[in-house]
Design a protein around this motif. Sequence first.
Motif, PDB file in Angstrom:
ATOM      1  N   ASP A  11      70.553  56.109  78.109  1.00  0.00           N
ATOM      2  CA  ASP A  11      69.446  54.923  78.725  1.00  0.00           C
ATOM      3  C   ASP A  11      70.091  54.877  79.868  1.00  0.00           C
ATOM      4  OD1 ASP A  11      67.751  53.085  79.210  1.00  0.00           O
ATOM      5  OD2 ASP A  11      69.634  51.464  78.277  1.00  0.00           O
TER       6      ASP A  11
ATOM      7  N   TRP B  50      55.816  50.868  88.509  1.00  0.00           N
ATOM      8  CA  TRP B  50      56.601  51.411  87.817  1.00  0.00           C
ATOM      9  C   TRP B  50      58.566  51.845  88.074  1.00  0.00           C
ATOM     10  CZ3 TRP B  50      52.174  51.789  89.852  1.00  0.00           C
ATOM     11  CH2 TRP B  50      51.043  52.518  89.041  1.00  0.00           C
TER      12      TRP B  50
ATOM     13  N   SER C 208      62.717  56.248  84.812  1.00  0.00           N
ATOM     14  CA  SER C 208      63.839  57.310  84.689  1.00  0.00           C
ATOM     15  C   SER C 208      63.960  58.897  84.240  1.00  0.00           C
ATOM     16  CB  SER C 208      64.793  56.392  83.331  1.00  0.00           C
ATOM     17  OG  SER C 208      64.185  56.670  82.307  1.00  0.00           O
TER      18      SER C 208
ATOM     19  N   PHE D 210      58.800  58.952  82.306  1.00  0.00           N
ATOM     20  CA  PHE D 210      59.305  58.460  81.483  1.00  0.00           C
ATOM     21  C   PHE D 210      59.488  57.600  82.121  1.00  0.00           C
ATOM     22  CE2 PHE D 210      62.437  55.709  78.487  1.00  0.00           C
ATOM     23  CZ  PHE D 210      61.046  55.657  77.455  1.00  0.00           C
ATOM     24  N   GLY D 211      59.426  55.276  81.451  1.00  0.00           N
ATOM     25  CA  GLY D 211      59.593  54.555  82.483  1.00  0.00           C
ATOM     26  C   GLY D 211      59.432  53.244  81.549  1.00  0.00           C
ATOM     27  N   LEU D 212      59.887  52.145  82.663  1.00  0.00           N
ATOM     28  CA  LEU D 212      59.342  51.331  82.564  1.00  0.00           C
ATOM     29  C   LEU D 212      57.706  50.488  82.674  1.00  0.00           C
ATOM     30  CD1 LEU D 212      59.160  48.208  81.283  1.00  0.00           C
ATOM     31  CD2 LEU D 212      60.748  47.294  83.521  1.00  0.00           C
ATOM     32  N   CYS D 213      56.795  50.505  82.587  1.00  0.00           N
ATOM     33  CA  CYS D 213      55.376  50.563  83.283  1.00  0.00           C
ATOM     34  C   CYS D 213      54.910  48.874  82.973  1.00  0.00           C
ATOM     35  CB  CYS D 213      54.434  51.406  82.449  1.00  0.00           C
ATOM     36  SG  CYS D 213      55.077  53.473  82.392  1.00  0.00           S
TER      37      CYS D 213
ATOM     38  N   GLU E  21      56.370  47.816  79.818  1.00  0.00           N
ATOM     39  CA  GLU E  21      56.577  48.708  78.670  1.00  0.00           C
ATOM     40  C   GLU E  21      57.304  49.954  78.411  1.00  0.00           C
ATOM     41  OE1 GLU E  21      52.670  49.019  76.202  1.00  0.00           O
ATOM     42  OE2 GLU E  21      52.173  50.566  76.852  1.00  0.00           O
ATOM     43  N   LEU E  22      58.146  50.042  77.973  1.00  0.00           N
ATOM     44  CA  LEU E  22      58.518  51.557  78.328  1.00  0.00           C
ATOM     45  C   LEU E  22      57.425  52.634  77.745  1.00  0.00           C
ATOM     46  CD1 LEU E  22      62.154  50.402  76.452  1.00  0.00           C
ATOM     47  CD2 LEU E  22      61.253  51.502  79.212  1.00  0.00           C
TER      48      LEU E  22
ATOM     49  N   LEU F 282      67.525  51.313  82.220  1.00  0.00           N
ATOM     50  CA  LEU F 282      66.206  50.628  82.194  1.00  0.00           C
ATOM     51  C   LEU F 282      66.070  50.184  81.235  1.00  0.00           C
ATOM     52  CD1 LEU F 282      63.345  51.917  83.165  1.00  0.00           C
ATOM     53  CD2 LEU F 282      63.387  53.282  81.711  1.00  0.00           C
ATOM     54  N   SER F 283      66.894  50.131  79.858  1.00  0.00           N
ATOM     55  CA  SER F 283      66.215  49.125  79.224  1.00  0.00           C
ATOM     56  C   SER F 283      67.184  47.681  79.421  1.00  0.00           C
ATOM     57  CB  SER F 283      67.327  49.346  77.809  1.00  0.00           C
ATOM     58  OG  SER F 283      68.382  49.557  77.602  1.00  0.00           O
TER      59      SER F 283
ATOM     60  N   ALA G 243      64.048  46.613  81.108  1.00  0.00           N
ATOM     61  CA  ALA G 243      62.641  46.071  80.258  1.00  0.00           C
ATOM     62  C   ALA G 243      62.743  44.941  79.524  1.00  0.00           C
ATOM     63  CB  ALA G 243      62.639  47.313  78.937  1.00  0.00           C
TER      64      ALA G 243
END
Length: 119
Positions: free
Chosen positions: A31, A47, A50, A61-64, A72-73, A104-105, A108
């Motif tokens: 993570d 956005w 990560s 990939f990431g949090l959008c 959402e991831l 990132l989590s 999120a």
Amino acid sequence: MKLLLDEQRTELLANGRANAILRENGLAEQDFNPVVKLFCPWGGATWLISELDPEDEDIAFGLCDLGLGFPELGNVSLSEIEELVGPGGLRIERDIHFEANKSLSAYAKEARLHQCIVA
């Protein structure tokens, strides 16, 4: 403005490679903290990226968060983000002041609570 600086691209690819190896070996992915924050100056989209896919560097990939209240991831195409053009020719920008202070989590989890990215 370039969406990703060379150093950011290098770190994002390293993160993507590390998680690809973990996936291949059936292990839990790491993570990572977001490396870059992109935002839409004419709307609410944000956005937090990560990692980049080492086999397709266009896929991040990431949090959008498209500004609709449902962050959402997931994966996103950088070329599609780069192609966006807003009023007066505005483009998606990189937040030059962003420094991640959590994973990132964690971003999120906070985003789900607030229904938007708080960064």
